[in-house]
Design a protein around this motif. Structure first.
Motif, mmCIF file in Angstrom:
data_model
loop_
_atom_site.group_PDB
_atom_site.id
_atom_site.type_symbol
_atom_site.label_atom_id
_atom_site.label_comp_id
_atom_site.label_asym_id
_atom_site.label_seq_id
_atom_site.Cartn_x
_atom_site.Cartn_y
_atom_site.Cartn_z
ATOM 1 N N LEU A 5 0.829 -1.203 0.000
ATOM 2 C CA LEU A 5 0.000 0.000 0.000
ATOM 3 C C LEU A 5 0.866 1.257 0.000
ATOM 4 O O LEU A 5 1.891 1.301 0.691
ATOM 5 C CB LEU A 5 -0.901 0.034 1.235
ATOM 6 N N PRO A 6 0.443 2.296 -0.707
ATOM 7 C CA PRO A 6 1.177 3.570 -0.670
ATOM 8 C C PRO A 6 0.791 4.396 0.556
ATOM 9 O O PRO A 6 0.223 5.487 0.450
ATOM 10 C CB PRO A 6 0.741 4.247 -1.972
ATOM 11 N N LEU A 7 1.105 3.871 1.724
ATOM 12 C CA LEU A 7 0.788 4.587 2.957
ATOM 13 C C LEU A 7 1.658 5.832 3.076
ATOM 14 O O LEU A 7 2.720 5.926 2.443
ATOM 15 C CB LEU A 7 1.034 3.678 4.167
ATOM 16 N N PRO A 8 1.242 6.800 3.875
ATOM 17 C CA PRO A 8 2.132 7.937 4.141
ATOM 18 C C PRO A 8 3.477 7.445 4.671
ATOM 19 O O PRO A 8 3.557 6.414 5.343
ATOM 20 C CB PRO A 8 1.363 8.733 5.205
ATOM 21 N N VAL A 9 4.527 8.180 4.374
ATOM 22 C CA VAL A 9 5.868 7.736 4.758
ATOM 23 C C VAL A 9 6.184 8.067 6.211
ATOM 24 O O VAL A 9 7.195 7.598 6.744
ATOM 25 C CB VAL A 9 6.942 8.355 3.843
ATOM 26 N N ASP A 10 5.352 8.879 6.854
ATOM 27 C CA ASP A 10 5.565 9.178 8.263
ATOM 28 C C ASP A 10 4.217 9.484 8.907
ATOM 29 O O ASP A 10 3.164 9.412 8.259
ATOM 30 C CB ASP A 10 6.546 10.350 8.448
ATOM 31 N N GLY A 11 4.246 9.809 10.173
ATOM 32 C CA GLY A 11 3.008 10.075 10.882
ATOM 33 C C GLY A 11 2.348 8.797 11.376
ATOM 34 O O GLY A 11 2.943 7.707 11.344
ATOM 35 N N HIS A 12 1.113 8.920 11.840
ATOM 36 C CA HIS A 12 0.392 7.786 12.416
ATOM 37 C C HIS A 12 -0.997 7.654 11.817
ATOM 38 O O HIS A 12 -1.661 8.656 11.522
ATOM 39 C CB HIS A 12 0.267 7.944 13.940
ATOM 40 N N LEU A 13 -1.412 6.409 11.638
ATOM 41 C CA LEU A 13 -2.782 6.085 11.267
ATOM 42 C C LEU A 13 -3.500 5.565 12.497
ATOM 43 O O LEU A 13 -3.005 4.656 13.177
ATOM 44 C CB LEU A 13 -2.827 5.021 10.180
ATOM 45 N N LEU A 14 -4.665 6.124 12.767
ATOM 46 C CA LEU A 14 -5.489 5.673 13.873
ATOM 47 C C LEU A 14 -6.714 4.973 13.304
ATOM 48 O O LEU A 14 -7.453 5.552 12.488
ATOM 49 C CB LEU A 14 -5.918 6.844 14.756
ATOM 50 N N LEU A 15 -6.906 3.726 13.687
ATOM 51 C CA LEU A 15 -8.039 2.935 13.221
ATOM 52 C C LEU A 15 -9.095 2.892 14.317
ATOM 53 O O LEU A 15 -8.827 2.432 15.435
ATOM 54 C CB LEU A 15 -7.600 1.509 12.877
ATOM 55 N N PHE A 16 -10.291 3.363 13.981
ATOM 56 C CA PHE A 16 -11.423 3.344 14.899
ATOM 57 C C PHE A 16 -12.477 2.393 14.354
ATOM 58 O O PHE A 16 -12.674 2.289 13.144
ATOM 59 C CB PHE A 16 -12.032 4.740 15.034
ATOM 60 N N GLY A 17 -13.170 1.703 15.252
ATOM 61 C CA GLY A 17 -14.231 0.823 14.784
ATOM 62 C C GLY A 17 -14.851 0.051 15.921
ATOM 63 O O GLY A 17 -14.311 -0.013 17.034
ATOM 64 N N PHE A 18 -16.007 -0.549 15.608
ATOM 65 C CA PHE A 18 -16.688 -1.379 16.596
ATOM 66 C C PHE A 18 -17.437 -2.482 15.865
ATOM 67 O O PHE A 18 -18.060 -2.230 14.832
ATOM 68 C CB PHE A 18 -17.666 -0.547 17.432
ATOM 69 N N PRO A 19 -17.387 -3.707 16.388
ATOM 70 C CA PRO A 19 -18.041 -4.836 15.712
ATOM 71 C C PRO A 19 -19.541 -4.873 15.974
ATOM 72 O O PRO A 19 -20.045 -5.620 16.809
ATOM 73 C CB PRO A 19 -17.336 -6.050 16.330
ATOM 74 N N GLU A 20 -20.262 -4.055 15.226
ATOM 75 C CA GLU A 20 -21.705 -3.963 15.393
ATOM 76 C C GLU A 20 -22.338 -3.581 14.064
ATOM 77 O O GLU A 20 -21.783 -2.799 13.300
ATOM 78 C CB GLU A 20 -22.062 -2.916 16.459
ATOM 79 N N MET A 21 -23.516 -4.140 13.783
ATOM 80 C CA MET A 21 -24.232 -3.789 12.566
ATOM 81 C C MET A 21 -24.700 -2.344 12.642
ATOM 82 O O MET A 21 -24.995 -1.813 13.717
ATOM 83 C CB MET A 21 -25.440 -4.713 12.364
ATOM 84 N N THR A 22 -24.776 -1.683 11.479
ATOM 85 C CA THR A 22 -25.240 -0.304 11.411
ATOM 86 C C THR A 22 -26.472 -0.222 10.521
ATOM 87 O O THR A 22 -26.798 -1.155 9.789
ATOM 88 C CB THR A 22 -24.148 0.610 10.839
ATOM 89 N N TYR A 23 -27.151 0.912 10.580
ATOM 90 C CA TYR A 23 -28.323 1.135 9.748
ATOM 91 C C TYR A 23 -27.897 1.687 8.383
ATOM 92 O O TYR A 23 -26.989 2.502 8.283
ATOM 93 C CB TYR A 23 -29.278 2.119 10.424
ATOM 94 N N TYR A 24 -28.585 1.233 7.350
ATOM 95 C CA TYR A 24 -28.413 1.764 6.004
ATOM 96 C C TYR A 24 -26.961 1.694 5.533
ATOM 97 O O TYR A 24 -26.475 2.594 4.855
ATOM 98 C CB TYR A 24 -28.926 3.197 5.928
ATOM 99 N N SER A 25 -26.255 0.633 5.918
ATOM 100 C CA SER A 25 -24.876 0.366 5.470
ATOM 101 C C SER A 25 -23.886 1.430 5.914
ATOM 102 O O SER A 25 -22.818 1.578 5.311
ATOM 103 C CB SER A 25 -24.825 0.238 3.935
#
Length: 298
Positions: free
Chosen positions: A84-104
């Motif tokens: 992947l062509p990720l940024p060459v520096d800095g940080h990626l923060l991944l947020f999420g929760f394992p739950e179904m959502t409405y309307y995708s």
């Protein structure tokens, strides 16, 4: 891709040939292999981030709705490993929760913090987990799942990935899905990969790049998630009385897997989160249109 990663596919190649799949079909399938980074919580690999930990954000970034899963050091995730062509520096923060959502709707987000950006620790009580301020909290199940979120260092292992899916949506409305174009033995090849990949790929909970998968992979989860993102966009536009055609998202085939979490928490066994993003957005360091898709086969 590095030659040693191709060599790791030898057991798959041998099994596919043993099943009578023609050599040219096997080699054409192997040619689709991608590098990927698998992040593990053990071993001697380079530490590239962590599950959990403090939430460090710039002052102008709004409090997130979903909880922080992981913080990744982009400088420690080279493209030759992740694909992947990720940024060459800095940080990626991944947020999420394992739950179904409405309307995708997306069940998470991605925040990129460039190197040198001033940040501050947030003591956020995520509304997804604790409920919105001023509303009665009834999310005991959500809280118990969140309290199981992993807290550990993440170490990088170079990995290899082949398609787990073998179908694509038919271009004709109302028609059944079709085999992957150019791969008439796609179902057999995907089955051979599913039966051999356990001895080839690295066993880890978080994957960066490569091919997406879950317990019932037939079509590409990235394509499915991109279609979800488009449905969610149209629903938001309709709710705001805006033209649904004002700003269309890229076509599903123009998206890629950013990250995948194989969850395995009590109450969410067999579930998966996929962070997907348009390839052009990733190249431009634009993460606001990333979509997080939840799959669960309870």
């Amino acid at each position: 891709m590095a030659p040693d990663l191709f060599r790791r596919l030898a057991p798959f190649r041998e099994e596919a040939l043993r099943r009578g799949i023609p050599l040219q079909d096997v080699e054409r399938w192997i040619a689709t292999a991608r590098p990927s980074g698998t992040l593990v919580t053990r071993g001697e690999g380079l530490v590239v981030g962590r599950f959990g930990g403090p939430l460090m954000l710039p002052a102008d970034v709004p409090d997130p709705w979903y909880p922080l899963l992981a913080t990744l050091d982009c400088a420690a995730l080279p493209e030759e490993v992740t694909g992947l062509p990720l940024p060459v520096d800095g940080h990626l923060l991944l947020f999420g929760f394992p739950e179904m959502t409405y309307y995708s709707a997306s069940t998470g987000e991605v925040v990129y913090v460039p190197a040198g950006t001033p940040v501050e620790e947030r003591k956020t009580k995520y509304p997804c987990v604790y409920g919105e301020e001023g509303h009665e909290f009834e999310g005991d199940e959500m809280l118990s799942i969140y309290e199981e979120f992993p807290q550990d260092e993440l170490r990088l292992s170079a990995d290899v990935s082949l398609p787990y899916h073998f179908l694509v949506p038919s271009p004709e409305p109302g028609q059944e899905d079709a085999l992957l174009p150019g791969h008439p033995r796609a179902w057999e090849l995907a089955e051979a990969w599913a039966d051999t990949c356990g001895g080839i790929i690295v066993d880890g909970p978080l994957h960066i790049g490569g091919y997406a998968f879950h317990e019932c992979t037939e079509t590409d989860p990235v394509t499915d998630a991109a279609r979800e993102a488009e449905r969610a966009r149209r629903h938001r536009a309709a709710g705001a009385n805006e033209s649904v055609d004002a700003v269309e998202l890229p076509a599903p085939e123009e998206w890629t897997l950013l990250a995948q979490w194989d969850i395995g928490l009590t109450g969410r066994e067999g579930s998966t989160l996929h962070w997907v993003i348009p390839r052009q957005d990733l190249a431009e360091r634009r993460f606001d249109r990333a979509h997080v898709s939840f799959f669960w086969n309870p």
